[in-house]
Scaffold this active site. Structure first.
Site, short mmCIF file in Angstrom:
data_model
loop_
_atom_site.label_atom_id
_atom_site.label_comp_id
_atom_site.label_asym_id
_atom_site.label_seq_id
_atom_site.Cartn_x
_atom_site.Cartn_y
_atom_site.Cartn_z
N GLY A 12 38.73 -0.83 -118.35
CA GLY A 12 40.07 -1.11 -118.44
C GLY A 12 40.52 -1.14 -117.30
CB SER A 14 41.89 -6.37 -116.16
OG SER A 14 42.74 -5.59 -117.24
NE ARG A 15 47.08 -4.91 -118.80
CZ ARG A 15 47.94 -4.10 -119.59
NH1 ARG A 15 48.92 -3.44 -118.91
NH2 ARG A 15 47.72 -4.21 -120.66
CB VAL A 66 35.41 0.37 -124.29
CG1 VAL A 66 35.48 -0.32 -122.74
CG2 VAL A 66 36.82 0.80 -124.65
CG ASN A 92 41.63 3.73 -116.82
OD1 ASN A 92 42.52 4.33 -116.64
ND2 ASN A 92 41.87 2.29 -116.97
CB SER A 144 47.34 11.56 -122.07
OG SER A 144 48.90 11.52 -122.11
CE1 TYR A 157 47.47 7.06 -124.81
CE2 TYR A 157 48.75 8.90 -124.79
CZ TYR A 157 47.97 7.86 -124.08
OH TYR A 157 47.76 7.70 -122.93
CE LYS A 161 44.47 8.47 -123.62
NZ LYS A 161 43.65 7.92 -122.44
CB ILE A 190 51.27 7.23 -114.33
CG1 ILE A 190 50.53 8.91 -114.65
CG2 ILE A 190 50.77 6.49 -113.43
CD1 ILE A 190 51.13 9.67 -113.39
P1 NAP Z 1 47.74 -0.05 -119.14
O1 NAP Z 1 48.40 -0.46 -117.73
O2 NAP Z 1 48.09 -0.63 -120.23
O3 NAP Z 1 46.21 -0.55 -118.75
C1 NAP Z 1 44.97 -0.33 -119.62
C2 NAP Z 1 43.79 -0.83 -119.24
O4 NAP Z 1 43.04 -0.72 -120.65
C3 NAP Z 1 43.89 -2.32 -119.30
O5 NAP Z 1 43.31 -3.09 -118.25
C4 NAP Z 1 43.61 -3.05 -120.51
O6 NAP Z 1 43.19 -4.18 -120.74
C5 NAP Z 1 42.45 -1.95 -120.81
N1 NAP Z 1 41.92 -2.08 -122.09
C6 NAP Z 1 42.74 -1.76 -123.35
N2 NAP Z 1 41.98 -1.93 -124.47
C7 NAP Z 1 40.44 -2.21 -123.87
C8 NAP Z 1 39.41 -2.26 -124.59
N3 NAP Z 1 39.07 -2.32 -126.01
N4 NAP Z 1 38.37 -2.40 -123.90
C9 NAP Z 1 38.30 -2.36 -122.52
N5 NAP Z 1 39.48 -2.29 -121.94
C10 NAP Z 1 40.82 -2.16 -122.69
O7 NAP Z 1 47.56 1.60 -119.10
P2 NAP Z 1 47.61 2.70 -117.89
O8 NAP Z 1 48.99 3.22 -118.03
O9 NAP Z 1 47.10 2.04 -116.69
O10 NAP Z 1 46.58 3.78 -118.56
C11 NAP Z 1 45.37 3.83 -118.23
C12 NAP Z 1 44.72 4.91 -118.65
O11 NAP Z 1 45.38 6.08 -118.54
C13 NAP Z 1 44.54 5.12 -120.32
O12 NAP Z 1 43.53 5.72 -120.89
C14 NAP Z 1 46.03 5.87 -120.73
O13 NAP Z 1 46.01 6.40 -122.05
C15 NAP Z 1 46.03 6.91 -119.76
N6 NAP Z 1 47.41 7.52 -119.47
C16 NAP Z 1 48.47 6.72 -119.03
C17 NAP Z 1 49.75 7.51 -118.83
C18 NAP Z 1 50.80 6.83 -118.20
O14 NAP Z 1 51.80 7.19 -117.89
N7 NAP Z 1 50.85 5.44 -117.66
C19 NAP Z 1 49.77 8.61 -118.97
C20 NAP Z 1 48.58 9.45 -119.38
C21 NAP Z 1 47.40 8.78 -119.70
P3 NAP Z 1 44.23 -5.49 -121.27
O15 NAP Z 1 44.91 -5.79 -119.71
O16 NAP Z 1 43.48 -6.51 -121.61
O17 NAP Z 1 45.08 -4.80 -122.07
#
Ligand code: NAP
Length: 249
Positions: A12, A14-15, A66, A92, A144, A157, A161, A190
């Protein structure tokens, strides 16, 4: 550099946090495998690859969902075909499908568990095969703080986690004698696409609960992941480290 000659696969990426982690590891010398789930995300994955190439490292992008075992297996296989090894796996990829439990549909439960928890199983199982042969490897799973403290409207969720934490500690025990460590990071709030959709009311409530009185950046999480992936963290295993401004303590 810290990661010279090392290969890192970030799911994951790509962003968001995944892309930032990929960039951080590349800046410190790693060659990178970017993963994205669907064709529609190809352009953003390509942008990340180009940024990495500009740092002087090698990068490839591989499409794989994944949550599908065979796709995760083929993701890792292609990564090893490309670079010959895999040293760092960052699980991730993650999604949310928030709702109060009474309104949460079965498919919302399944989707979140399948990507966030089963995806970690799928990729770890596939990558561990190579790491065990190498007798080295670093696995970092993105959990998380919600997996530790729970959250209204996030039963799916939070369960995924929390599951990641139990999974991480189990494989940390299983693989330790083979030179592989496994740790989890638990980000708080985040700034990313995932949190951008939350209402101002929710954001203000979160802010009030954070002693540092600010949201974290994607780089804050990437820095911790890079540390855990580095030789400096060789004696850290089976831990869950929060990166949350003191929100949970
Ligand atoms: P995000 O911006 O939504 O990015 C998630 C990434 O995962 C995207 O690249 C997405 O691809 C990819 N993805 C989704 N489903 C997938 C799959 N089935 N197979 C492969 N890739 C997949 O989220 P983020 O905030 O960066 O979060 C990243 C990680 O940190 C996650 O596990 C999230 O739960 C965790 N986290 C985030 C926060 C926060 O505050 N942001 C806090 C705690 C934990 P697409 O672009 O195609 O959707």
């Amino acid at each position: 550099m810290k990661f010279d000659g090392k290969v890192a696969l970030i799911t994951g990426s790509s962003r968001g946090i995944g892309a930032e982690t990929a960039l951080k590891l590349a800046e410190e010398g790693a060659d990178i495998v970017i993963n994205y789930p669907f064709e529609s995300e190809k352009d953003s994955a390509e942008e990340v690859v180009n940024k990495i190439i500009r740092t002087g490292r090698k990068a490839v992008m591989i499409e794989a969902d994944v949550s599908v075992f065979q796709e995760a297996e083929s993701l890792v296989k292609k990564a090893v075909e490309e670079f010959g090894r895999i040293d760092i796996l960052v699980n991730n990829a993650g999604i949310t499908r928030d709702n109060l439990l009474f309104r949460m549909k079965e498919e919302d439960w399944d989707a979140v568990i399948n990507v966030n928890l089963k995806g970690v199983f799928n990729c770890t199982k596939a990558a561990a095969k190579y790491m065990l042969k190498q007798k080295s490897g670093k696995i970092i799973n993105v959990s998380s703080v919600v997996g530790i403290m729970g959250n209204i409207s996030q039963a799916n969720y939070a369960a995924s986690k929390a599951g990641v934490i139990g999974f991480t500690r189990s494989i940390a025990r299983e693989f330790a004698s083979r030179g592989i460590t496994a740790n989890a990071v638990a980000p708080g709030f985040i700034e990313s696409d995932m949190t951008a959709v939350l209402s101002d009311k929710v954001k203000n409530e979160m802010l009030a609960a954070i002693p540092l009185q600010k949201f974290g950046s994607q780089r804050d999480v990437a820095n911790l992941i890079a540390f855990l992936a580095s030789p400096e963290a060789d004696y850290i295993n089976g831990q869950v480290i929060n990166v949350d401004g003191g929100m949970v303590m």
